[in-house]
Design a protein around this motif. Structure first.
Motif, short mmCIF file in Angstrom:
data_model
loop_
_atom_site.label_atom_id
_atom_site.label_comp_id
_atom_site.label_asym_id
_atom_site.label_seq_id
_atom_site.Cartn_x
_atom_site.Cartn_y
_atom_site.Cartn_z
N PRO A 148 0.74 -1.34 0.11
CA PRO A 148 0.01 0.03 0.02
C PRO A 148 0.85 1.44 -0.22
N ALA A 149 2.21 1.01 0.64
CA ALA A 149 2.84 2.40 0.73
C ALA A 149 3.36 2.71 -0.83
N LEU A 150 3.67 1.59 -1.56
CA LEU A 150 4.13 1.89 -3.07
C LEU A 150 3.00 2.41 -3.65
N MET A 151 1.89 1.91 -3.52
CA MET A 151 0.58 2.36 -4.35
C MET A 151 0.22 3.72 -3.90
N ALA A 152 0.51 4.30 -2.78
CA ALA A 152 0.29 5.48 -2.38
C ALA A 152 1.50 6.52 -2.94
N GLY A 153 2.45 5.89 -3.42
CA GLY A 153 3.63 6.81 -3.90
C GLY A 153 4.84 6.84 -3.06
N CYS A 154 4.67 6.25 -2.01
CA CYS A 154 5.63 6.40 -1.08
C CYS A 154 6.74 5.47 -1.21
N PRO A 155 7.98 5.95 -0.84
CA PRO A 155 9.19 4.95 -0.46
C PRO A 155 9.31 4.14 0.83
N VAL A 156 9.67 3.21 0.97
CA VAL A 156 9.49 2.53 2.33
C VAL A 156 10.86 1.97 3.08
N VAL A 157 11.15 2.27 4.12
CA VAL A 157 12.54 1.64 4.52
C VAL A 157 11.95 0.71 5.84
N VAL A 158 12.16 -0.85 5.48
CA VAL A 158 11.77 -1.62 6.34
C VAL A 158 12.90 -2.09 7.34
N LYS A 159 12.33 -2.14 8.63
CA LYS A 159 13.19 -2.54 9.93
C LYS A 159 12.92 -3.86 10.12
N VAL A 160 13.76 -4.86 9.87
CA VAL A 160 13.48 -6.22 9.73
C VAL A 160 13.75 -6.79 11.22
N SER A 161 12.96 -7.65 11.80
CA SER A 161 13.03 -8.26 13.28
C SER A 161 14.53 -9.36 13.13
N PRO A 162 15.31 -9.07 14.13
CA PRO A 162 16.38 -9.82 14.41
C PRO A 162 16.10 -11.46 14.47
N GLU A 163 15.11 -11.66 15.03
CA GLU A 163 14.68 -13.27 15.18
C GLU A 163 14.39 -14.12 13.73
N THR A 164 13.87 -13.42 12.81
CA THR A 164 13.60 -14.12 11.63
C THR A 164 14.01 -13.20 10.45
N PRO A 165 15.18 -12.89 10.29
CA PRO A 165 15.60 -12.04 9.23
C PRO A 165 15.58 -12.51 7.64
N LEU A 166 15.66 -13.77 7.55
CA LEU A 166 15.97 -14.38 6.41
C LEU A 166 14.84 -14.16 4.99
N VAL A 167 13.64 -14.16 5.42
CA VAL A 167 12.67 -13.88 4.37
C VAL A 167 12.64 -12.61 3.61
N SER A 168 13.36 -11.59 4.58
CA SER A 168 13.38 -9.99 3.90
C SER A 168 14.29 -10.22 2.82
N PHE A 169 15.36 -11.01 2.88
CA PHE A 169 16.43 -10.98 1.67
C PHE A 169 15.73 -11.57 0.43
N ILE A 170 14.93 -12.50 0.52
CA ILE A 170 14.25 -13.11 -0.55
C ILE A 170 13.08 -12.09 -1.03
N LEU A 171 12.53 -11.51 -0.26
CA LEU A 171 11.52 -10.35 -0.61
C LEU A 171 11.98 -9.30 -1.30
N ALA A 172 13.53 -8.97 -0.90
CA ALA A 172 14.05 -7.78 -1.62
C ALA A 172 14.57 -8.18 -2.98
N GLU A 173 14.85 -9.60 -3.25
CA GLU A 173 15.16 -10.10 -4.32
C GLU A 173 14.04 -9.96 -5.19
N ALA A 174 12.79 -10.30 -4.82
CA ALA A 174 11.45 -10.19 -5.62
C ALA A 174 11.43 -8.82 -5.89
N ILE A 175 11.44 -7.81 -5.01
CA ILE A 175 11.14 -6.39 -5.31
C ILE A 175 12.06 -5.95 -6.25
N ALA A 176 13.39 -6.49 -6.25
CA ALA A 176 14.43 -5.78 -7.22
C ALA A 176 13.99 -6.13 -8.70
#
Ligand code: NAD
Length: 488
Positions: free
Chosen positions: A171-199
């Protein structure tokens, strides 16, 4: 440790649309909570990474390269991200069981839901009215328009890191906003795959960053004046601190916080049919879900029948290896979380609660390592006990009987939280009539909710604002009126 496994060993952070490799930094070891084995490591983000990500987001917002795009163009980008998530579904599923201990029978749900969030948000482009729309009022004429609020800090908890990041980023991207995501230290791994998908979507530089780190890093991020909206999901205590920090720059906040939801079981519900459903739903993800219905309320007229049926259903839950498809309940995410759950049960017992089943770690060689706790059903509790007032975030559920429906409704609402209560009945019309009387942002009928692509959020101490649906996009928009010159 297998340093060649690129899904779990990462050496670069995704900042402002680029992968930046650094050897000179602290590393975060990632543990499998089912075995306590180290399964990988990721770089920890530092404050200078946060500053770089926010500066790039501010720069992008000023330049307008994203907020000036057509809504149809944004929708196309979100669908491209959804495609990429779907292609990586098996990677997301593998990580879900590996670093979170989530059971494999549920793993498919997380990637599918994340993709659905991006697709659903893309579809909403057709309904989103950014204006300018002329309004003629009794005191004059104006044009009303909606503008992207600016860089968003998205703070995500460990318990659903993919879905809860998706429901902020899309929704942030749909609204036109850039996003900085702070990822939780317990489960950080999915954010790297999501970043690859977004890239893969080719967004302009500065659109999205992912920064793994602890609460201090999150606190630093939200204190920066470049951040114009804080979209936070986490505990109520942390949410209060976030809100207090937001005061300084009057930063907009969306807070998705804790819960102490109830399952209100009506007279017509058959214990034999409904007890297994309740046992499964209330212990989903080992009870580590914000919408867990952790207080089951059954009619007094069927008290004994319900106590017996629920005790059996909780005992029948299969606890064990999360990768085994027959497992219903996996481990808790960390030692700290298991210890916390154990303390809650100790306090409840000291306060006078009776353990119907569970109330301890499971025994056997399989459970010597890992953060296990048996699905636990308690009764003999009173509304004022800690176990009924605070969020446990574990597989610990209380069951009590109510005298009549009015007393049942009062018991549901007797909490400072208001996230997602349930009604269990054969009579959907009756449940629909009751729903407005339950003080929560969601009410689930014979289910455990929520539908995260529809507006979702908390009443009372469970939050501020909504995620999902058109309402979720509006959280990232400012509304402006432009007054036309007075008529001569
Ligand atoms: P938590 O509050 O400890 O942390 C959540 C996130 O916020 C983490 O990334 C953490 O590092 C960060 N954080 C904590 N304090 C911060 C601060 N002062 N400033 C900036 N960032 C800060 O919660 P948790 O243990 O990770 O997650 C479990 C909690 O999240 C439960 O209370 C659960 O109910 C809630 N939750 C709510 C929803 C919802 O939609 N309402 C969904 C999932 C989880």
């Amino acid at each position: 440790m297998n340093p060649t496994n690129s899904l779990t060993f990462r050496d670069a952070l995704y900042i402002a649309g680029e992968w930046s490799v650094s050897t000179d930094r602290e590393w975060l070891e990632v543990e499998n909570p089912a075995t306590q084995e180290s399964i990988g490591r990721v770089p920890l983000a530092r404050e200078d990474d946060v500053e770089r990500a926010v500066a790039a987001a501010v720069e992008l917002h000023k330049a307008g390269h994203w907020r000036a795009t057509e809504l149809s163009e944004r929708a196309k980008t979100l669908n491209t991200i959804a495609d990429a998530i779907e292609r990586r579904a098996s990677d997301f599923e593998a990580i879900y069981t590996l670093d979170q201990g989530g059971v494999s029978s549920f793993a498919g749900f997380t990637a599918a839901t994340a993709a659905a969030i991006f697709r659903d948000t893309a579809l909403l482009a057709e309904q989103l009215d950014l204006g300018p729309t002329r309004r003629d009022t009794l005191t004059g004429s104006v044009y009303v328009s909606r503008e992207a609020v600016g860089p968003v800090a998205a703070i995500v908890p460990w318990n659903a890191p993919l879905v809860l990041a998706a429901v902020k980023i899309a929704p942030a991207l749909m609204a036109g906003c850039p996003v900085v995501v702070k990822v939780s230290p317990e489960t950080p791994l999915v954010s790297f795959i999501l970043a690859e998908a977004i890239a893969e979507a080719g967004l302009p530089a500065g659109s999205v960053s992912f920064l793994p780190g602890g609460r201090e890093l999150g606190q630093f991020l939200i204190s920066l004046p470049g951040i114009k909206n804080i979209s936070f999901t986490g505990s109520t205590g942390a949410g209060q601190k976030v809100m207090a920090t937001a005061i300084e720059h009057m930063t907009r906040v969306t807070l998705e916080l804790g819960g102490k939801s109830a399952a209100l079981v009506l007279e017509d519900a058959d214990p034999a049919e409904f007890a297994p459903m309740l046992a499964y739903g209330c212990t989903m993800q080992a009870g580590q879900v914000c919408t867990t219905q952790s207080r089951i309320l059954v009619p007094e007229s069927k008290r004994e029948e319900w106590m017996a049926a629920l005790t059996t259903a909780f005992r029948n839950l299969v606890v064990g290896d999360p990768t085994d498809p027959s497992t219903g309940v996996g481990p808790l995410v960390s030692r700290a979380q298991r210890d916390r759950v154990e303390e809650f049960v100790t306090t409840a017992k000291n306060d006078g609660a009776t353990v119907l089943t569970g109330g301890k770690r499971p025994s056997g060689t399989r459970f010597e390592r890992g953060y296990w706790y048996e699905p636990t059903l308690l009764t003999g509790t009173t509304p004022d006990m800690q176990i009924n007032r605070e969020e446990v975030f574990g597989p610990v559920i209380t069951v009590e009987a109510y005298d009549d429906l009015e007393a049942g409704i009062a018991a549901v609402n007797d909490t400072e939280f208001g996230l997602s209560n349930g009604i269990f009945t054969l009579d959907t019309d009756k449940a629909l009539a009751l729903a407005p009387r339950l003080e929560s942002g969601a009410v689930a009928i014979n289910s455990f909710g929520p539908n995260i692509t529809a507006p979702f959020g908390g009443y009372k101490m469970s939050g501020v604002g909504r995620e999902g649906g058109i309402e979720g996009i509006h959280e990232f928009l400012e509304t402006k009126q432009v007054n036309l010159p007075p008529a001569k």
